[in-house]
Design a protein around this motif. Structure first.
Motif, PDB file in Angstrom:
ATOM      1  N   LEU A 237       0.837  -1.197   0.000  1.00  4.67           N
ATOM      2  CA  LEU A 237       0.000   0.000   0.000  1.00  4.67           C
ATOM      3  C   LEU A 237       0.871   1.246   0.000  1.00  4.67           C
ATOM      4  O   LEU A 237       1.911   1.280   0.650  1.00  4.67           O
ATOM      5  N   SER A 238       0.399   2.263  -0.697  1.00  3.26           N
ATOM      6  CA  SER A 238       1.100   3.550  -0.702  1.00  3.26           C
ATOM      7  C   SER A 238       0.965   4.204   0.669  1.00  3.26           C
ATOM      8  O   SER A 238       0.207   3.732   1.520  1.00  3.26           O
ATOM      9  N   GLY A 239       1.644   5.301   0.868  1.00  2.00           N
ATOM     10  CA  GLY A 239       1.571   6.025   2.139  1.00  2.00           C
ATOM     11  C   GLY A 239       0.154   6.420   2.501  1.00  2.00           C
ATOM     12  O   GLY A 239      -0.287   6.204   3.632  1.00  2.00           O
ATOM     13  N   ASP A 240      -0.576   7.027   1.563  1.00  2.00           N
ATOM     14  CA  ASP A 240      -1.967   7.411   1.827  1.00  2.00           C
ATOM     15  C   ASP A 240      -2.812   6.185   2.131  1.00  2.00           C
ATOM     16  O   ASP A 240      -3.608   6.186   3.074  1.00  2.00           O
ATOM     17  N   ALA A 241      -2.654   5.135   1.339  1.00  2.95           N
ATOM     18  CA  ALA A 241      -3.454   3.921   1.528  1.00  2.95           C
ATOM     19  C   ALA A 241      -3.166   3.280   2.887  1.00  2.95           C
ATOM     20  O   ALA A 241      -4.086   2.824   3.567  1.00  2.95           O
TER      21      ALA A 241
ATOM     22  N   ASN B 253      -2.210   4.856   5.567  1.00  4.14           N
ATOM     23  CA  ASN B 253      -2.840   5.732   6.561  1.00  4.14           C
ATOM     24  C   ASN B 253      -4.348   5.512   6.623  1.00  4.14           C
ATOM     25  O   ASN B 253      -4.932   5.511   7.707  1.00  4.14           O
ATOM     26  N   TRP B 254      -4.977   5.348   5.471  1.00  3.68           N
ATOM     27  CA  TRP B 254      -6.423   5.112   5.448  1.00  3.68           C
ATOM     28  C   TRP B 254      -6.749   3.801   6.146  1.00  3.68           C
ATOM     29  O   TRP B 254      -7.703   3.722   6.923  1.00  3.68           O
ATOM     30  N   TRP B 255      -5.963   2.771   5.848  1.00  4.59           N
ATOM     31  CA  TRP B 255      -6.210   1.455   6.463  1.00  4.59           C
ATOM     32  C   TRP B 255      -6.068   1.546   7.983  1.00  4.59           C
ATOM     33  O   TRP B 255      -6.902   1.053   8.726  1.00  4.59           O
ATOM     34  N   HIS B 256      -4.999   2.193   8.407  1.00  2.00           N
ATOM     35  CA  HIS B 256      -4.740   2.335   9.836  1.00  2.00           C
ATOM     36  C   HIS B 256      -5.853   3.134  10.520  1.00  2.00           C
ATOM     37  O   HIS B 256      -6.338   2.755  11.584  1.00  2.00           O
ATOM     38  N   THR B 257      -6.268   4.239   9.906  1.00  2.00           N
ATOM     39  CA  THR B 257      -7.319   5.075  10.487  1.00  2.00           C
ATOM     40  C   THR B 257      -8.637   4.309  10.578  1.00  2.00           C
ATOM     41  O   THR B 257      -9.338   4.396  11.594  1.00  2.00           O
ATOM     42  N   ALA B 258      -8.975   3.558   9.555  1.00  2.23           N
ATOM     43  CA  ALA B 258     -10.211   2.764   9.575  1.00  2.23           C
ATOM     44  C   ALA B 258     -10.212   1.804  10.755  1.00  2.23           C
ATOM     45  O   ALA B 258     -11.194   1.713  11.500  1.00  2.23           O
TER      46      ALA B 258
END
Length: 122
Positions: free
Chosen positions: A30-34, A36-41
């Motif tokens: 996963l890219s950096g943004d992806a 972060n999104w996974w972690h935040t979810a």
């Protein structure tokens, strides 16, 4: 059967499973943004699954407390909307899915307000 307790259990299970999947199976993919999104979810869904479970158990033991029960369902619904939109974007869904994420966040906020009002009433 207490459907809220069952839904909270399912939400908790899926959140832990998806968190582990993201940390292990998707590591380095996963890219950096992806990432972060996974972690935040995952970060938001885990405590809200626990809060929904607590609301469901409290209404089971103490009878019907509609504000608390509704707050628990707001946690479940909000977590599903919030986390699934972020998981989807992390896996390549279009970025417009990010416009759905705040709807889940609003539902989470409503859940906390309802739980607070329920405590005030008791």
């Amino acid at each position: 059967m207490n459907r809220l307790v069952a839904a909270a259990g399912i939400l908790g299970f899926l959140t832990v499973a998806l968190g582990a999947f993201g940390a292990h199976a998707l590591a380095g993919r996963l890219s950096g943004d992806a990432q972060n999104w996974w972690h935040t979810a995952t970060l938001y869904a885990v405590p809200h699954a626990a809060a929904a479970l607590a609301a469901g158990l409290a209404t089971q033991e103490g009878g019907q407390r509609s504000l608390l029960r509704t707050g628990g369902w707001a946690f479940v619904i909000g977590s599903v909307i919030f986390a699934s939109s972020l998981y989807a974007m992390a896996l390549g869904a279009p970025r417009w899915m990010g416009a759905i994420t705040p709807l889940g966040g609003i539902s989470l906020l409503v859940g906390w307000i309802l739980c607070g009002l329920s405590a005030r009433r008791s």
